[in-house]
Motif scaffolding. Structure first.
Motif, PDB file in Angstrom:
ATOM      1  N   GLU A  50      -2.736  -4.791   5.548  1.00 28.84           N
ATOM      2  CA  GLU A  50      -2.345  -3.417   5.196  1.00 28.84           C
ATOM      3  C   GLU A  50      -1.019  -3.057   5.884  1.00 28.84           C
ATOM      4  N   GLN A 109       1.320  -5.202   6.843  1.00 33.78           N
ATOM      5  CA  GLN A 109       2.410  -5.951   6.191  1.00 33.78           C
ATOM      6  C   GLN A 109       2.782  -5.307   4.848  1.00 33.78           C
ATOM      7  N   ASP A 110       1.761  -4.788   4.133  1.00 37.33           N
ATOM      8  CA  ASP A 110       2.054  -4.127   2.855  1.00 37.33           C
ATOM      9  C   ASP A 110       2.948  -2.903   3.076  1.00 37.33           C
ATOM     10  N   ARG A 111       2.657  -2.165   4.134  1.00 33.96           N
ATOM     11  CA  ARG A 111       3.468  -0.978   4.435  1.00 33.96           C
ATOM     12  C   ARG A 111       4.924  -1.401   4.697  1.00 33.96           C
ATOM     13  N   ASP A 122       6.383  -4.137   3.640  1.00 34.03           N
ATOM     14  CA  ASP A 122       6.974  -4.638   2.385  1.00 34.03           C
ATOM     15  C   ASP A 122       7.377  -3.491   1.454  1.00 34.03           C
ATOM     16  N   ARG A 123       6.620  -2.377   1.525  1.00 35.86           N
ATOM     17  CA  ARG A 123       6.976  -1.217   0.674  1.00 35.86           C
ATOM     18  C   ARG A 123       8.155  -0.443   1.256  1.00 35.86           C
ATOM     19  N   GLY A 124       8.607  -0.839   2.463  1.00 37.06           N
ATOM     20  CA  GLY A 124       9.754  -0.157   3.088  1.00 37.06           C
ATOM     21  C   GLY A 124       9.349   1.101   3.854  1.00 37.06           C
ATOM     22  N   GLU A 125       8.024   1.243   4.140  1.00 31.22           N
ATOM     23  CA  GLU A 125       7.598   2.423   4.915  1.00 31.22           C
ATOM     24  C   GLU A 125       7.994   2.242   6.369  1.00 31.22           C
ATOM     25  N   SER A 183      12.149  -1.496  10.483  1.00 31.09           N
ATOM     26  CA  SER A 183      10.856  -0.896  10.110  1.00 31.09           C
ATOM     27  C   SER A 183      10.313   0.101  11.133  1.00 31.09           C
TER      28      SER A 183
END
Ligand code: 3HC
Length: 329
Positions: free
Chosen positions: A25, A27-29, A31-34, A159
Motif C-alpha cells: 500500500e 509503495q502504491d502511494r 507510485d501514484r506520486g502521493e 516523496s
C-alpha cells in the motif's frame, strides 16, 4: 551492488508481490506520486534512508560554510563581501530547514550532530578541498552550487513531504548562488592576465571534485535502486552528472576557460558530451576521511559545537525555570 536494477521508473527493488500488504500500500502511494507525511506509516528502512540522506545533506550545508567563510574578510569589494556574507548565511538557513525535516522522522538535532562529530554520518566530499584564491569563490558558486542545483531541483518532487518542501526555497537560493559565482568567473575571465590565470586554476582544481558531488558511478551506488524506487532520489548519479557536464561545457566555452579534460567532446550520436570519469580512488579516500581538509573541517565543527555549549545550557536552564514557574502557578 544493485546497478542492474537502477531505474528511474519508481519500481520497487523487492518485487511488489513479495511485499507485505502494508508495504505494498505504501509503495502504491509512492507510485501514484502521493507525498508521505511525518505521521503516515512508513517502512523502517524508508525512514532510516531518509534520515541518512537528509542528515548528510544538512551537514553538507553547514560544513559548506567553512571554505567560503574563509574569504569573507578578504573579498575584493564591499559588494562582493555583502554577497558572500549573504550566501554563507543562506547555507546556514538551508542546514536548519533540513535538520527540521530530519527531526520529523524522529531523530533529534543533537543526535545528528553527534553522528557527524563521531564520523558516523558523512557530508559532501566537495568541502574537503581547500579554497586557495578568490577565484575559488567563483568556481564554487558556478560549479559546486551548479552541481547542487542539478541534484536538488528534482528533489523538490521527492516523496517525503517535509524534504520536498524544504527543497523549494533551497533551490531558489542556490540559483542565486550559482549566478553570483558565474559572475565572479566572468569578471575574472575578462580581467587581467593574472585574473584569467586564477580563474582557470580554480576551474582546474574544482572540476573533478564537482563531478564527484553526484556520488559514485551507478554501478557502485549502493542506495540508488531502493532510493529511486521510493522516490527519495529521482535520478541516478550518472544521469545527473551527465546533465551537469552538458550544461557546464558551453558555459566554460563562453568564459573562454578550458575544462581540464582532453577527452571532453560533444558526441553527435548520443546527444551528450563524452567526458573522463573522476578518479574514484580519490573520491573513496575523501569520503573515508582522508581528503585534504577532512580533519580541519570536522575539528572546526566540533569546536563550534563545544563553544556553543554555554548557550545551549543557558537556554535549557531558562526553559526549565519557565516550566517550573508554570507548574507553581
Ligand atoms: N560526498 C560524500 N559522500 C558521498 C557522496 C559525496 N559527494 N556521494 C555519495 N556518497 C556516499 C553516500 O552517502 C553513501 O555512503 P553511506 O552509505 O555511508 O551514506 C556512499 O557514498 C554510496 O553512494 P550512493 O550513491 O549509494 O549514495 P546516495 O544514493 O545517497 O547518493 C547523493 C549520493 C547523490 C549525494 C544523494 O545522497 C543525494 O542526492 N543527496 C542529497 C543532496 C546532497 O546531499 N547534496 C549535498 C551537496 S552540497 C550542498 O548542497 C551545499 C550547497 O551549498 C552547495
Amino acid at each position: 551492488m544493485y546497478a542492474q536494477m537502477v531505474k528511474s521508473t519508481g519500481e520497487t527493488v523487492v518485487a511488489k508481490e513479495k511485499l507485505s500488504p502494508k508495504e505494498r500500500e505504501f509503495q502504491d502511494r509512492i507510485d501514484r506520486g502521493e507525498k508521505i507525511e511525518p505521521k503516515d506509516w512508513m517502512p523502517e528502512e524508508y525512514r532510516k534512508n531518509l534520515i541518512r540522506q537528509i542528515g548528510q545533506h544538512a551537514h553538507s550545508e553547514i560544513v559548506g560554510q567553512l571554505p567560503e567563510g574563509n574569504w569573507i574578510t578578504r573579498a575584493p569589494t564591499l559588494e562582493r563581501k555583502a554577497n558572500l556574507l549573504a550566501k554563507v548565511q543562506d547555507e546556514a538557513g538551508h542546514g536548519l530547514y533540513l535538520y527540521c525535516a530530519a527531526e520529523t522522522l524522529g531523530v533529534s538535532r543533537d543526535e545528528l550532530f553527534d553522528m557527524l562529530h563521531k564520523g558516523k554520518m558523512k557530508y559532501s566530499s566537495i568541502f574537503n578541498y581547500p579554497t586557495l584564491t578568490w577565484a575559488d569563490m567563483g568556481a564554487i558558486g558556478w560549479l559546486v552550487d551548479g552541481a547542487a542545483i542539478m541534484n536538488q531541483v528534482p528533489l523538490q518532487r521527492t516523496s517525503y513531504g517535509p524534504y520536498a518542501r524544504a527543497m523549494v526555497r533551497i533551490c531558489k537560493e542556490e540559483s542565486f548562488h550559482q549566478r553570483q559565482g558565474f559572475q565572479i568567473m566572468l569578471t575574472m575571465a575578462q580581467g587581467t592576465e593574472d585574473q584569467k590565470r586564477m580563474a582557470q586554476d580554480a576551474l582546474n582544481r574544482f572540476w573533478y571534485p564537482s563531478l564527484m558531488m553526484f556520488g559514485p558511478s551507478d554501478k557502485d551506488s549502493v542506495h540508488s535502486a531502493q532510493s529511486m524506487a521510493w522516490k527519495i532520489k529521482m535520478n541516478s548519479n550518472d544521469e545527473l552528472r551527465q546533465k551537469f557536464v552538458d550544461e557546464i561545457a558551453p558555459q566554460a566555452a563562453f568564459l573562454g576557460l578550458n575544462i581540464p579534460d582532453d577527452d571532453l567532446v560533444w558526441n553527435e550520436k548520443t546527444g551528450h558530451h563524452d567526458y573522463s570519469e573522476p578518479d574514484w580512488d580519490e573520491f573513496f579516500q575523501v569520503i573515508s576521511g582522508n581528503g585534504p581538509c577532512n580533519k580541519e573541517r570536522l575539528d572546526a565543527r566540533k569546536k563550534a559545537w563545544n563553544d556553543g555549549a554555554w548557550v545551549r545550557d543557558g537556554m535549557l536552564a531558562h526553559a526549565r525555570k519557565k516550566a517550573m514557574r508554570k507548574v507553581a502557578e
